[in-house]
Design an enzyme around this catalytic site. Structure first.
Site, PDB file in Angstrom:
ATOM      1  N   HIS A 111     -24.222  67.501   5.293  1.00  0.00           N
ATOM      2  CA  HIS A 111     -23.116  68.220   5.920  1.00  0.00           C
ATOM      3  C   HIS A 111     -22.241  68.949   4.899  1.00  0.00           C
ATOM      4  CE1 HIS A 111     -19.641  68.678   8.780  1.00  0.00           C
ATOM      5  NE2 HIS A 111     -20.642  68.852   9.610  1.00  0.00           N
TER       6      HIS A 111
ATOM      7  N   LYS B 218     -20.771  71.662   2.294  1.00  0.00           N
ATOM      8  CA  LYS B 218     -20.678  73.124   2.205  1.00  0.00           C
ATOM      9  C   LYS B 218     -20.169  73.438   0.797  1.00  0.00           C
ATOM     10  CE  LYS B 218     -19.421  71.888   6.655  1.00  0.00           C
ATOM     11  NZ  LYS B 218     -20.732  71.744   7.221  1.00  0.00           N
TER      12      LYS B 218
ATOM     13  N   ASP C 256     -22.889  79.934 -11.698  1.00  0.00           N
ATOM     14  CA  ASP C 256     -22.985  79.827 -13.162  1.00  0.00           C
ATOM     15  C   ASP C 256     -22.418  78.509 -13.694  1.00  0.00           C
ATOM     16  OD1 ASP C 256     -24.018  82.411 -13.121  1.00  0.00           O
ATOM     17  OD2 ASP C 256     -22.086  83.341 -13.571  1.00  0.00           O
TER      18      ASP C 256
ATOM     19  N   HIS D   3     -12.313  74.479  12.624  1.00  0.00           N
ATOM     20  CA  HIS D   3     -13.315  73.664  11.933  1.00  0.00           C
ATOM     21  C   HIS D   3     -12.754  73.054  10.640  1.00  0.00           C
ATOM     22  CE1 HIS D   3     -17.636  73.294  10.269  1.00  0.00           C
ATOM     23  NE2 HIS D   3     -17.599  72.579  11.364  1.00  0.00           N
TER      24      HIS D   3
ATOM     25  N   LYS E  23     -11.023  70.761   7.673  1.00  0.00           N
ATOM     26  CA  LYS E  23     -11.215  69.352   7.316  1.00  0.00           C
ATOM     27  C   LYS E  23     -10.348  69.062   6.088  1.00  0.00           C
ATOM     28  CE  LYS E  23     -15.862  70.288   8.848  1.00  0.00           C
ATOM     29  NZ  LYS E  23     -15.622  70.001  10.246  1.00  0.00           N
TER      30      LYS E  23
ATOM     31  N   ASP F 256       3.007  64.253   0.937  1.00  0.00           N
ATOM     32  CA  ASP F 256       4.092  64.698   0.072  1.00  0.00           C
ATOM     33  C   ASP F 256       3.704  64.733  -1.395  1.00  0.00           C
ATOM     34  OD1 ASP F 256       5.193  61.704  -0.843  1.00  0.00           O
ATOM     35  OD2 ASP F 256       4.448  61.799   1.201  1.00  0.00           O
TER      36      ASP F 256
END
Length: 482
Positions: A198, A200, A205, A412, A414, A419
């Site tokens: 899952h 992403k 480089d 979507h 996440k 603080d």
């Protein structure tokens, strides 16, 4: 002289220990030979490991930016990036950030040698899911990747979840044929019995990175609300997070999770030993976490532990924006109760009087049962003095024409902001994502003086913008029936 094992050999006329003139008539009597051997062994057994450890520590400091003399983060720039769906409009004075599309295109253009991407699936072209003009930005990214491998000769490496009928690998097959891309797939049901890749993640480089909620999907650029982080010229972060990509690459090559991970995939930066650096006048402690635990080599903090650390560090508030929030495993054959994060939030609110806000998405694929769990948290407000937990649903507006495109019009995001800490991840918040699903979490803790340019402050501003927008709805509204 000495053989390779360290034992003395006879017959070397130039060896001061064996030459007769240094024997009983010289300064060295026979007893000094075993004493010398013992001293050498002490050096080998005691002192060399200490020197080696010191060398490791120096290496860790220079690699991860803990050493004040380190330069690996001197030119680093970190920015939040977003995808705002077509038709979702904020007030003119609302906070805005660079688009995911622009950031991805700039990352590809800046690449000099390699582009490495870890993704759940690829649908970057309009024919993949639905022939809509809003796919153009995804097609631009696809063409830029094609050109990078085919015309510029860059090394392309893509780790993806094993293809399925719902998520075919047409895009990566094409890039493998036309752009010499190396493509490997991970089969989580076979590896762990459940789960998916899952993550992403982009690595350019081994110097620039993207981590966030956006899939390799044209809808993630124009039809789905996404949030991520782009780090430019940040070799410390890039080299450490590249080890997570290398974990995927090794597993996909070996077809199994090793019993013992190679030392090359271990990390010395984690929740107990974060990397320290200064950026834009702000001092940070940062580390990168991953899930699931079986795929975390030595030293790597588990993603769940990173989240619990952020909750525990909060003194005033905890703001959370995720697509799904469940104290359950929702993708297992048998639903299981999994209250770890839920309990941590209750503890923070009741024991430490931390103000908790949850902004959870609602779209046509949401499970209505989530509202009951959110209400069970919110109902604790005022149960005791200064206890306050609030929850809202974020709804991306849609219409019948847009509804023809599958799996769009959803927030979507996440992330979590407190603080003192900013957390940006790639997982939804149900038990499945931390037990058997691969994901990444990045933690940035403010240290010392803070100003409005800090990563944490920017994330807090995004949360307030969304929480106070027309798209955030109280739990008691009738949106469940929409």
């Amino acid at each position: 002289m000495w053989d390779q094992s360290g034992f003395m050999l006879r017959g070397d006329a130039d060896d001061p220990l064996t030459n007769s003139k240094w024997g009983a008539q010289g300064w060295c009597r026979p007893s000094c030979i075993p004493i010398t051997v013992i001293l050498i062994l002490i050096v080998l057994v005691v002192l060399l490991p200490l020197l080696d450890h010191a060398g490791d520590k120096h290496s860790s400091n220079s690699t991860f930016g803990n050493d004040p003399g380190s330069t690996c983060m001197d030119s680093c720039k970190i920015n939040l990036v977003e995808s705002i769906p077509i038709g979702l409009v904020y007030a003119n004075n609302s906070v805005q950030h660079r688009s995911t599309y622009d950031s991805w295109m700039e990352l590809i253009a800046s690449a000099q040698s390699s582009i490495e991407i870890a993704a759940l699936y690829w649908t970057m072209r309009r024919q993949d899911v639905y022939p809509d003009d809003s796919a153009k930005e995804g097609e631009d990214v696809f063409e830029a990747l094609l050109e990078a491998g085919r015309d510029r000769g860059l090394r392309l490496r893509f780790a993806q979840n094993v293809p399925s009928q719902l998520t075919p690998n047409d895009d990566t097959e094409y890039l493998a044929k036309k752009a010499n891309a190396q493509v490997r797939s991970l089969d989580f049901p076979r590896l762990l019995g459940a789960g998916v890749l899952h993550t992403k993640l982009w690595i350019i480089d081994r110097t620039h990175i993207y981590v966030g909620s956006a899939n390799m999907d044209w809808r993630s650029l124009t039809q789905v609300k996404e949030l991520g982080l782009v780090a430019i010229n940040c070799s410390c972060l890039a080299n450490d997070i590249a080890k997570i990509f290398d974990v995927y690459w090794k597993i996909s090559e070996d077809g199994k999770i090793p019993a013992v991970w190679p030392d090359s995939l271990a990390t010395k930066t984690n929740v107990s030993n974060p990397m320290n650096f200064t950026l834009g006048g702000n001092k940070y402690k940062a580390f990168i976490a991953s899930s699931p635990p079986p795929m975390s080599p030595r030293g790597r903090t588990n993603d769940l532990d990173a989240i619990l650390h952020c909750i525990d560090k909060a003194e005033k508030f905890i703001y959370i924006s995720v697509m799904d929030f469940f104290p359950l495993t929702i993708y297992t054959p048998k639903t299981k109760y999994w209250p770890i994060i839920d309990d941590a939030l209750r503890s923070a609110a009741i024991e430490h009087k931390v103000h908790v806000k949850l902004l959870i998405s609602w779209w046509k694929h949401s499970l209505p049962s989530a509202d009951y769990f959110l209400k069970s948290l919110a109902v604790l407000t005022k149960s005791y003095r200064n206890v306050k937990i609030e929850a809202k649903r974020f709804i991306v507006p849609t219409n019948p024409i847009l509804d023809k495109i599958p799996y769009i019009r959803v927030n979507h995001n996440k992330y979590m902001v407190t603080d003192s800490v900013a957390y940006i991840g790639t997982s939804n918040w149900s038990g499945d994502y931390f037990i058997s699903t691969a994901g990444i979490g990045m933690v940035f803790e403010d240290v010392g003086n803070k100003n409005e340019e800090s990563i944490r402050q920017q994330l807090e501003e995004i949360f307030h913008r969304d929480w106070n927008s027309q798209y955030a709805h109280p739990l008691n509204e009738t949106y469940v029936d929409r």
